[in-house]
Design a protein around this motif. Structure first.
Motif, PDB file in Angstrom:
ATOM      1  N   TYR A 190       0.846  -1.199   0.000  1.00  0.00           N
ATOM      2  CA  TYR A 190       0.000   0.000   0.000  1.00  0.00           C
ATOM      3  C   TYR A 190       0.883   1.252   0.000  1.00  0.00           C
ATOM      4  CZ  TYR A 190      -4.414  -2.339   1.235  1.00  0.00           C
ATOM      5  OH  TYR A 190      -5.537  -3.107   1.224  1.00  0.00           O
ATOM      6  N   ALA A 191       0.354   2.327  -0.587  1.00  0.00           N
ATOM      7  CA  ALA A 191       0.942   3.637  -0.312  1.00  0.00           C
ATOM      8  C   ALA A 191       0.254   4.135   0.961  1.00  0.00           C
ATOM      9  CB  ALA A 191       0.682   4.584  -1.467  1.00  0.00           C
ATOM     10  N   VAL A 192       0.961   4.940   1.735  1.00  0.00           N
ATOM     11  CA  VAL A 192       0.406   5.372   3.022  1.00  0.00           C
ATOM     12  C   VAL A 192       0.443   6.895   3.157  1.00  0.00           C
ATOM     13  CG1 VAL A 192       0.786   5.341   5.536  1.00  0.00           C
ATOM     14  CG2 VAL A 192       0.989   3.221   4.229  1.00  0.00           C
ATOM     15  N   ILE A 193      -0.709   7.445   3.529  1.00  0.00           N
ATOM     16  CA  ILE A 193      -0.743   8.845   3.962  1.00  0.00           C
ATOM     17  C   ILE A 193      -0.778   8.780   5.479  1.00  0.00           C
ATOM     18  CG2 ILE A 193      -2.029  11.011   3.950  1.00  0.00           C
ATOM     19  CD1 ILE A 193      -3.181  10.130   1.227  1.00  0.00           C
ATOM     20  N   PHE A 194       0.270   9.275   6.082  1.00  0.00           N
ATOM     21  CA  PHE A 194       0.412   9.146   7.538  1.00  0.00           C
ATOM     22  C   PHE A 194       0.092  10.491   8.178  1.00  0.00           C
ATOM     23  CE2 PHE A 194       3.103   8.860  11.433  1.00  0.00           C
ATOM     24  CZ  PHE A 194       2.373   7.839  12.028  1.00  0.00           C
ATOM     25  N   MET A 195      -1.131  10.603   8.663  1.00  0.00           N
ATOM     26  CA  MET A 195      -1.615  11.862   9.240  1.00  0.00           C
ATOM     27  C   MET A 195      -1.476  11.744  10.761  1.00  0.00           C
ATOM     28  SD  MET A 195      -5.469  13.262   8.769  1.00  0.00           S
ATOM     29  CE  MET A 195      -6.255  13.986  10.207  1.00  0.00           C
ATOM     30  N   HIS A 196      -0.485  12.425  11.307  1.00  0.00           N
ATOM     31  CA  HIS A 196      -0.173  12.158  12.712  1.00  0.00           C
ATOM     32  C   HIS A 196      -0.013  13.430  13.533  1.00  0.00           C
ATOM     33  CE1 HIS A 196       3.707  12.948  10.891  1.00  0.00           C
ATOM     34  NE2 HIS A 196       4.211  13.154  12.077  1.00  0.00           N
ATOM     35  N   ARG A 197      -0.157  13.254  14.810  1.00  0.00           N
ATOM     36  CA  ARG A 197       0.069  14.346  15.755  1.00  0.00           C
ATOM     37  C   ARG A 197       1.543  14.737  15.712  1.00  0.00           C
ATOM     38  NH1 ARG A 197      -1.198  15.607  21.158  1.00  0.00           N
ATOM     39  NH2 ARG A 197       0.222  17.275  21.808  1.00  0.00           N
ATOM     40  N   GLN A 198       1.759  16.040  15.583  1.00  0.00           N
ATOM     41  CA  GLN A 198       3.130  16.532  15.536  1.00  0.00           C
ATOM     42  C   GLN A 198       3.946  15.974  16.714  1.00  0.00           C
ATOM     43  OE1 GLN A 198       3.530  20.697  16.424  1.00  0.00           O
ATOM     44  NE2 GLN A 198       5.002  20.952  14.769  1.00  0.00           N
ATOM     45  N   PHE A 199       5.128  15.505  16.426  1.00  0.00           N
ATOM     46  CA  PHE A 199       6.089  14.946  17.394  1.00  0.00           C
ATOM     47  C   PHE A 199       5.678  13.595  17.991  1.00  0.00           C
ATOM     48  CE2 PHE A 199       6.613  19.707  18.214  1.00  0.00           C
ATOM     49  CZ  PHE A 199       7.555  19.837  17.218  1.00  0.00           C
ATOM     50  N   SER A 200       4.642  12.982  17.468  1.00  0.00           N
ATOM     51  CA  SER A 200       4.345  11.606  17.926  1.00  0.00           C
ATOM     52  C   SER A 200       5.208  10.645  17.093  1.00  0.00           C
ATOM     53  CB  SER A 200       2.856  11.296  17.781  1.00  0.00           C
ATOM     54  OG  SER A 200       2.481  11.316  16.418  1.00  0.00           O
ATOM     55  N   LEU A 201       5.103   9.355  17.398  1.00  0.00           N
ATOM     56  CA  LEU A 201       5.966   8.385  16.720  1.00  0.00           C
ATOM     57  C   LEU A 201       5.670   8.323  15.219  1.00  0.00           C
ATOM     58  CD1 LEU A 201       5.979   5.445  19.290  1.00  0.00           C
ATOM     59  CD2 LEU A 201       7.764   7.157  18.869  1.00  0.00           C
ATOM     60  N   GLN A 202       6.708   8.057  14.465  1.00  0.00           N
ATOM     61  CA  GLN A 202       6.557   7.951  13.004  1.00  0.00           C
ATOM     62  C   GLN A 202       7.129   6.624  12.525  1.00  0.00           C
ATOM     63  OE1 GLN A 202       7.326  11.282  10.488  1.00  0.00           O
ATOM     64  NE2 GLN A 202       7.807  12.550  12.250  1.00  0.00           N
ATOM     65  N   PRO A 203       6.635   6.149  11.367  1.00  0.00           N
ATOM     66  CA  PRO A 203       7.186   4.901  10.837  1.00  0.00           C
ATOM     67  C   PRO A 203       8.709   5.015  10.713  1.00  0.00           C
ATOM     68  CG  PRO A 203       5.513   5.848   9.344  1.00  0.00           C
ATOM     69  CD  PRO A 203       5.613   6.744  10.511  1.00  0.00           C
ATOM     70  N   PHE A 204       9.396   3.937  10.950  1.00  0.00           N
ATOM     71  CA  PHE A 204      10.845   3.787  10.850  1.00  0.00           C
ATOM     72  C   PHE A 204      11.604   4.503  11.977  1.00  0.00           C
ATOM     73  CE2 PHE A 204       9.107   3.546   6.494  1.00  0.00           C
ATOM     74  CZ  PHE A 204       9.192   2.174   6.388  1.00  0.00           C
TER      75      PHE A 204
END
Ligand code: PAZ
Length: 366
Positions: free
Chosen positions: A85-99
């Motif tokens: 899949y392609a991923v749009i990662f909409m996340h809270r600023q400064f929370s954990l991110q992939p990798f």
């Protein structure tokens, strides 16, 4: 001033609250990303991740927040990418991110495994930096995948902070993803506040102390999932999460959400067991469906006692599927610990494919 609490519909909400200043820019980027993925024939997962804040003042000094670190979202995003899949990662600023989540500053700070070499300086006489030998293999694996994802252009990240940012972004992104029709998956794992303070009721400046206790009456955040499903992206495959701390509420609340919004899956989780146990709640397939189109779960999982997967049918309308993994022994290195998100994503990818097949078949037969 005495302002009565309001129950906002989604429409009222967007008519009275202001969008984040970056919205237009974010949406343009997502539009381009989605167009490229559509051209390359990829399915796209919108993963929302992390908590939202609720500011108490317009010039924000204080805000309400919640516990979510974004582990579920960041981990799942990696497994969606792995599944193609392609991923749009909409996340809270400064929370954990992939990798980068593997090298979180609090659990595995990367400075701790970098070394300054004592000898062997470079041509310009600056010392070389190297990775501690026992960390090299894991880092190489994470880094290679990270670089490959960047080269393929299959991950797009964007941030929000407040519940207001989240709502505006989710609406705009859902509308952009509608062009993908059934190839869009919505994986709504963010911990979104149920209450907020409309800007019309906020104090402009820092709330002053000295007047005794503070009373704040918040309004209910509109139930936006209904608009996602019915208006903004009517053909997407939508998964919402339900978090509870009282286990007795988990299944009834998950069923109520399915009943109310009519989406595909609710994943229920208990606050303290969420890393090793979740329950998929979905509607039972209609008996008239063609054989083979029922998304039967086949993921090989064991529960905490090493039992085979359990699947309990608890009502005529809904079906529950429990996914459990062993609680890891504290001696197992973090990089070898089984992550429940791997099984969650495997199950969803399978269900999404089956659902696409089924809805294409029913469209053709109409
Ligand atoms: O971010 P995290 O890994 O610490 O927690 C994940 C979670 C519990 C926030 C997520 O699995 C979830 O249930 N989200 C929805 C919460 C809710 O609004 O009910």
């Amino acid at each position: 001033m005495n302002v009565e609490p309001t129950t906002f519909s989604a429409e009222d909400y967007f008519a009275t609250q202001t969008p984040p200043s970056t919205l237009h820019h974010d949406v343009e980027q997502v539009k381009n990303f989605v167009a490229r993925q559509a051209k390359e024939g990829r399915k796209v997962a919108l993963v929302t991740s992390g908590g939202t804040t609720v500011p108490l003042e317009l010039n924000v000094v204080r805000f309400l927040d919640n516990f979510s670190a974004g582990t579920r979202g960041a981990t799942s995003a990696e497994y969606f990418l792995k599944a193609g899949y392609a991923v749009i990662f909409m996340h809270r600023q400064f929370s954990l991110q992939p990798f980068s989540r593997h090298y979180s500053h609090s659990t595995n700070p990367f400075l701790d495994f970098l070394e300054i070499e004592k000898d062997g300086t470079q041509v310009d006489s600056t010392p070389r930096i190297s990775v501690t030998p026992e960390k090299r293999e894991d880092l190489l694996e994470v880094l290679s995948t990270y670089k490959a994802v960047h080269a393929a252009g299959t991950l797009h990240s964007l941030t929000y902070v407040t519940v207001n940012d989240y709502l505006w972004l989710l609406r705009a992104l859902s509308q952009e993803l509608a062009v993908l029709r059934r190839n869009a998956m919505f994986y709504l794992a963010a911990a979104v506040s149920d209450f907020f303070l409309p800007r019309q009721k906020m104090s402009e400046h820092k709330i002053q102390s000295g007047k005794g206790s503070l009373h704040i009456e918040m309004d209910q955040v509109p139930k936006i999932l209904g608009s996602v499903v019915d208006e903004w992206t009517r053909e997407g495959f939508v998964i919402s999460f339900k978090l509870e701390t009282d286990p007795a509420l988990l299944i009834p609340k998950a069923r109520a959400a399915l009943e109310r919004y009519g989406h595909q899956v609710v994943i229920g989780n208990d606050l303290h067991r969420r890393k090793h146990e979740v329950v998929f709640v979905s509607r039972k397939p209609l008996p008239s469906l063609p054989p083979g189109t029922h998304p039967e779960p086949t993921t090989a999982v064991t529960n905490v006692n090493g039992d085979v997967p359990t699947r309990d049918t608890l009502s005529d309308t809904f079906v529950e599927y429990w996914l459990r993994i062993d609680i890891p022994d504290s001696t197992v290195p973090a990089s070898q610990v089984k992550e429940i998100e791997e099984d969650i994503v495997t199950e969803l990818v399978k269900r999404h494919s089956a659902w696409i097949q089924q809805s294409v078949a029913s469209e053709v037969s109409r």
